[in-house]
Structures are given as C-alpha cells and as structure tokens.
Scaffold this motif. Structure first.
Motif, PDB file in Angstrom:
ATOM      1  N   VAL A 168       0.747  -1.117   0.047  1.00 25.22           N
ATOM      2  CA  VAL A 168       0.019  -0.089  -0.084  1.00 25.22           C
ATOM      3  C   VAL A 168       0.799   1.492   0.098  1.00 25.22           C
ATOM      4  N   LEU A 169       1.982   1.092   0.655  1.00 22.20           N
ATOM      5  CA  LEU A 169       2.863   2.485   0.938  1.00 22.20           C
ATOM      6  C   LEU A 169       3.563   2.383  -0.469  1.00 22.20           C
ATOM      7  N   PHE A 170       4.034   1.514  -1.100  1.00 22.88           N
ATOM      8  CA  PHE A 170       4.647   1.504  -2.364  1.00 22.88           C
ATOM      9  C   PHE A 170       3.912   2.153  -3.327  1.00 22.88           C
ATOM     10  N   ASP A 171       2.585   1.881  -3.562  1.00 26.41           N
ATOM     11  CA  ASP A 171       1.729   2.192  -4.511  1.00 26.41           C
ATOM     12  C   ASP A 171       1.178   3.682  -4.117  1.00 26.41           C
ATOM     13  N   ALA A 172       1.515   4.101  -3.192  1.00 29.81           N
ATOM     14  CA  ALA A 172       1.117   5.643  -2.705  1.00 29.81           C
ATOM     15  C   ALA A 172       2.303   6.631  -3.152  1.00 29.81           C
ATOM     16  N   TYR A 173       3.575   5.908  -3.167  1.00 26.37           N
ATOM     17  CA  TYR A 173       4.686   6.945  -3.357  1.00 26.37           C
ATOM     18  C   TYR A 173       5.390   6.520  -4.804  1.00 26.37           C
ATOM     19  N   GLU A 174       5.370   7.512  -5.633  1.00 25.75           N
ATOM     20  CA  GLU A 174       5.794   7.426  -7.003  1.00 25.75           C
ATOM     21  C   GLU A 174       6.996   6.634  -7.504  1.00 25.75           C
ATOM     22  N   PRO A 175       8.208   6.932  -6.567  1.00 26.89           N
ATOM     23  CA  PRO A 175       9.377   6.284  -6.768  1.00 26.89           C
ATOM     24  C   PRO A 175       9.273   4.797  -6.435  1.00 26.89           C
ATOM     25  N   LEU A 176       8.453   4.384  -5.615  1.00 30.48           N
ATOM     26  CA  LEU A 176       8.443   3.115  -5.020  1.00 30.48           C
ATOM     27  C   LEU A 176       7.332   2.156  -5.762  1.00 30.48           C
ATOM     28  N   ARG A 177       6.374   2.750  -6.668  1.00 36.74           N
ATOM     29  CA  ARG A 177       5.611   2.201  -7.243  1.00 36.74           C
ATOM     30  C   ARG A 177       5.924   0.915  -8.135  1.00 36.74           C
ATOM     31  N   PRO A 178       7.338   0.763  -8.599  1.00 34.83           N
ATOM     32  CA  PRO A 178       7.714  -0.418  -9.466  1.00 34.83           C
ATOM     33  C   PRO A 178       7.691  -1.629  -8.284  1.00 34.83           C
ATOM     34  N   PHE A 179       7.980  -1.362  -7.069  1.00 33.81           N
ATOM     35  CA  PHE A 179       7.901  -2.195  -6.107  1.00 33.81           C
ATOM     36  C   PHE A 179       6.760  -2.770  -5.681  1.00 33.81           C
ATOM     37  N   GLY A 180       5.926  -1.964  -5.777  1.00 27.19           N
ATOM     38  CA  GLY A 180       4.464  -2.218  -5.485  1.00 27.19           C
ATOM     39  C   GLY A 180       3.842  -3.344  -6.715  1.00 27.19           C
ATOM     40  N   PHE A 181       4.407  -2.911  -7.805  1.00 28.62           N
ATOM     41  CA  PHE A 181       3.897  -3.931  -8.981  1.00 28.62           C
ATOM     42  C   PHE A 181       4.432  -4.983  -8.968  1.00 28.62           C
ATOM     43  N   LEU A 182       5.989  -5.136  -8.436  1.00 25.28           N
ATOM     44  CA  LEU A 182       6.539  -6.259  -8.199  1.00 25.28           C
ATOM     45  C   LEU A 182       5.813  -7.385  -7.302  1.00 25.28           C
ATOM     46  N   LEU A 183       5.269  -6.670  -6.101  1.00 26.90           N
ATOM     47  CA  LEU A 183       4.656  -7.489  -5.146  1.00 26.90           C
ATOM     48  C   LEU A 183       3.099  -7.844  -5.308  1.00 26.90           C
ATOM     49  N   ALA A 184       2.672  -7.256  -6.486  1.00 31.53           N
ATOM     50  CA  ALA A 184       1.200  -7.338  -6.902  1.00 31.53           C
ATOM     51  C   ALA A 184       0.921  -8.729  -7.262  1.00 31.53           C
ATOM     52  N   ASP A 185      -0.162  -9.380  -6.960  1.00 29.56           N
ATOM     53  CA  ASP A 185      -0.648 -10.462  -7.602  1.00 29.56           C
ATOM     54  C   ASP A 185      -0.928 -10.333  -9.123  1.00 29.56           C
ATOM     55  N   ILE A 186      -0.784 -11.223  -9.851  1.00 29.72           N
ATOM     56  CA  ILE A 186      -0.980 -11.120 -11.497  1.00 29.72           C
ATOM     57  C   ILE A 186      -2.602 -10.657 -12.012  1.00 29.72           C
ATOM     58  N   ASP A 187      -3.352 -11.306 -11.124  1.00 29.80           N
ATOM     59  CA  ASP A 187      -4.865 -10.907 -11.264  1.00 29.80           C
ATOM     60  C   ASP A 187      -5.159  -9.547 -10.998  1.00 29.80           C
ATOM     61  N   GLU A 188      -4.507  -9.092  -9.834  1.00 32.67           N
ATOM     62  CA  GLU A 188      -4.727  -7.632  -9.860  1.00 32.67           C
ATOM     63  C   GLU A 188      -3.970  -6.786 -10.891  1.00 32.67           C
ATOM     64  N   VAL A 189      -2.847  -7.022 -11.625  1.00 36.13           N
ATOM     65  CA  VAL A 189      -2.207  -6.393 -12.339  1.00 36.13           C
ATOM     66  C   VAL A 189      -3.065  -6.389 -13.818  1.00 36.13           C
ATOM     67  N   LYS A 190      -3.742  -7.699 -14.096  1.00 32.50           N
ATOM     68  CA  LYS A 190      -4.531  -7.630 -15.134  1.00 32.50           C
ATOM     69  C   LYS A 190      -5.905  -6.975 -14.973  1.00 32.50           C
ATOM     70  N   GLU A 191      -6.276  -6.589 -13.789  1.00 27.39           N
ATOM     71  CA  GLU A 191      -7.463  -5.865 -13.443  1.00 27.39           C
ATOM     72  C   GLU A 191      -8.613  -6.797 -13.562  1.00 27.39           C
ATOM     73  N   LYS A 192      -8.440  -8.062 -12.891  1.00 30.24           N
ATOM     74  CA  LYS A 192      -9.511  -9.092 -12.765  1.00 30.24           C
ATOM     75  C   LYS A 192     -10.328  -9.290 -11.673  1.00 30.24           C
ATOM     76  N   LYS A 193     -10.172  -8.358 -10.766  1.00 27.63           N
ATOM     77  CA  LYS A 193     -10.806  -8.606  -9.435  1.00 27.63           C
ATOM     78  C   LYS A 193     -11.998  -8.847  -9.578  1.00 27.63           C
ATOM     79  N   SER A 194     -12.622  -9.285  -8.391  1.00 27.53           N
ATOM     80  CA  SER A 194     -14.071  -9.765  -8.479  1.00 27.53           C
ATOM     81  C   SER A 194     -14.754  -8.244  -8.022  1.00 27.53           C
TER      82      SER A 194
END
Length: 382
Positions: free
Chosen positions: A329-355
């Motif tokens: 959550v902190l990584f996604d909120a701070y621009e320089p750390l967003r790549p790390f948030g992307f690395l931690l994210a589940d692939i379903d979230e990346v593809k925006e297939k959340k229920s």
C-alpha cells in the motif's frame, strides 16, 4: 523545494534504505517486535473500540474492554490446548511401546530384505539417552529464554495497544506535520487503505482458522484419531504461518497415530485429510473469506516469509504477510516506489480481474474508515 536526482541514484538509495531497515529490525528486535504486534492488534480492535465509544463509553474504558475481550479469548484457547497436552502425556507409555515394536519391525524388514544387521538395542538405547540428555539441556535453556521473552511480550503488547488506540488522533496529527495541506488527502487515502488491508487480513485469518479447525477436527474424528479436536485446532492455529504452517501441523497427528496404532495406513490417511483441508483452504476458503484485499503474489509471499523468519524467527513468519501487504500500500502511494508495488502485486490485480463483489466490499470498508476518522477529527476539534 524538491531536489531532482537521477533515477539510478534514487533506486540505489532505496536499496540502501532496505538493507538499513533490515539491520534496524534485527538490532532493535526486542523493541520493534512488540510494537509491530501491538500495531496490528490496535488496527484489529479499532472498529470495536469506536463502536463502544458511540455508546458514550469513555475512550479509555472502551479500549480496556476491547483488550480484555481479546485476552479472554486467547486465554481460553491456551487453557484448552494446555489441558489437552496434559492429557496427551498419559499416552507416552503406549507411544514408547509401539515405537519400540515398530522399530523392531523395520529392523527385521531391513535384515531379511537387504541384509542389514539390526543395531544393538542396548547401544541404541544408550545413544538415544545421551542424545536426549544433550537435547534436554539445550531445550531447558532455550525454554527459559523463550518463556522470559514471551512474558515480556505478553505484558508490554497490551500497553502498546492501549497507547496506540488512546492516542490515535494525536498520532494522526503527528503524521500530518510531515506533509503539506495539499497532500493530506493522499495521506488520508493511504491510511485508509492500510487500515482496511490490516483489518481485512487479520479478521479474515481468524475466520479461516475457525473453519479449518472444524474441518480438521471433523476429518480426524471420522478416522477415529484420539485427541482429534486438539490436533485439529493446533494445526489450524499454525495456518497463521502461510503455506507451511498446516503441513507442520499435520506431522504431529500423523506421528501420534502411527505410534498409537502401529499401522502406516492410518498415518497416511491422517496426512490425506490435512492435504484435502489444505486444498480447500488455499483454493476456496481463504480466497472467499479474505478475498483480493491482500493481493500479494505467492512468490513475494514466500520470500517475505523467509525474510521474516530470518529476521524475527517464528514471530516474523507470522506477521510477514500482513506487513508486506501494508508495504505494498505504501509503495503504491509513493511514486518512486511504485515499481516495487507492481513487483509484489498479484497477477490478477495487474490484469485488473478483481471480483466486483470484493472490490465493492473493499470500497465500502474504506468509506467506513474515512467516516470514522472524520468523527475522530470532529472530536479533536471540539
């Protein structure tokens, strides 16, 4: 005025900060570990405390009532497990005899099929006694150290929980001092997300533990295993250690069944019961209860599990998943750390297939958190 730095300098500083954070966590473990556990418990008890305060109960009394409720529940669980362990010790003689008979069968099988001579029983017994004596000395020392540390944590964590809940408005105003007024909306959004993620994970985990305990106990009762409820509850509690907890919990009843019955097939059936429950828990129970609110990919979760175990041992393994979810959550909120948030994210979230149902639930919880924080702000202004 912001200082513009090259991208590679930023990422080098981030990596150095990561290693520095690990060093700090290891060095100040005795202080930081109770604080982290207290923070998670405080986030879990925050909705209950606010509900009690709505009935015009003083904040201090509402917090004490919430903490007492948790202590009572945990105390009952510990009492049940301790009573079962004391009752289990009555089976030690039977277990010893069965293991002796099982050892003789294995030695005879090895001798008749592979020509391996059976070990001298008296020599084997002396070696086992010597090993047990050495293990007992180490075990007593580690037990004394562990008990002392546990008593310290049990004493100080409720105090920290009380302080976090009682001074929550003051702590929130403290965080506002670090950001400008224009960015406080983004800070509030991040705080809401952290609160929702932590509450959803911990409360969902409690529900999963209860469901898994019922399934484990039912399966063991059908197999006629002694102390089925104890083994079922014990294994379900170990699910707080992701992926490997329930496997560790399956070993104890399997070995106990093998020792008491002397039949390998019974132990195999016990393992199959736990494998089936593990399949249900991983594919249906946890995704349905916890949903996609802690959307960490399995690879990142396993790495976090190993790092947490290396830094803080078993306690680090327990809190590794909720902490890495909060970090995301902190990584996604701070621009320089967003790549790390992307690395931690589940692939379903990346593809925006959340229920859509889970997303709606998440937004509802976040709106509730915003409303409750607004009420707290009104109390501070008054």
């Amino acid at each position: 005025m912001e200082i513009k730095l090259p991208q590679y300098v930023k990422y080098v500083m981030i990596l150095l900060g990561f290693f520095l954070a690990i060093w700090v966590l290891q060095t100040f473990k005795a202080i930081l570990m109770p604080l982290v556990f207290a923070l998670l418990f405080a986030l879990l008890l925050l909705p209950l405390t606010r509900d009690l305060e709505k009935f015009r109960i003083p904040r201090a009394l509402a917090i004490l009532c919430s903490i007492v409720m948790v202590v009572i529940v945990l105390g009952l669980v510990v009492w049940f497990l301790s009573m079962q362990v004391m009752s289990l010790t009555s089976e030690l003689d039977t277990i010893g005899k069965n293991f002796d008979a099982l050892l003789m069968k294995v030695q005879d099988y090895l001798y008749h099929n592979f020509g391996i001579q059976p070990a001298n029983k008296s020599e084997l017994f002396r070696n086992m006694v010597g090993g047990l004596r050495e293990m007992s000395t180490t075990f007593v020392g580690s037990t004394i150290s562990l008990t002392t540390g546990a008593l310290t944590v049990i004493t100080i964590v409720p105090i920290f929980v009380f302080c976090f809940l009682y001074y929550r408005n003051h702590l929130e105003q403290f965080m506002y001092k670090f950001v400008s007024k224009e960015r406080r909306g983004s800070l509030n959004h991040t705080i809401d997300n952290i609160q929702v993620v932590a509450q959803s994970y911990i409360s969902g985990l409690m529900i999963v533990i209860v469901i898994v305990a019922l399934l484990n106990s039912a399966g063991l009762l059908l197999l006629g295993v002694k102390y089925a409820i104890f083994f079922g509850v014990f294994a379900s509690i170990l699910t707080i250690i992701p992926y490997i907890g329930i496997l560790i919990g399956a070993m104890l009843p399997a070995l106990f069944t093998l020792a008491t019955t002397g039949r390998l097939i019974d132990a195999v059936l016990v393992v199959l019961v736990f494998m089936f429950v593990q399949f249900l828990e991983g594919n249906f129970i946890t995704p349905y209860v916890v949903g996609s609110k802690v959307s960490i990919n399995p690879f990142a979760a396993i790495v976090a599990l190993l790092i947490g175990g290396e830094i803080w041992g078993a306690a680090g393994m327990i809190i590794s998943i909720p902490m890495i979810a909060i970090l995301k959550v902190l990584f996604d909120a701070y621009e320089p750390l967003r790549p790390f948030g992307f690395l931690l994210a589940d692939i379903d979230e990346v593809k925006e297939k959340k229920s859509g149902r889970f997303r709606k639930m998440f937004d509802k919880l976040r709106e509730k958190a915003k409303k409750e924080r607004y009420e707290d702000d009104q109390e501070v202004e008054q």
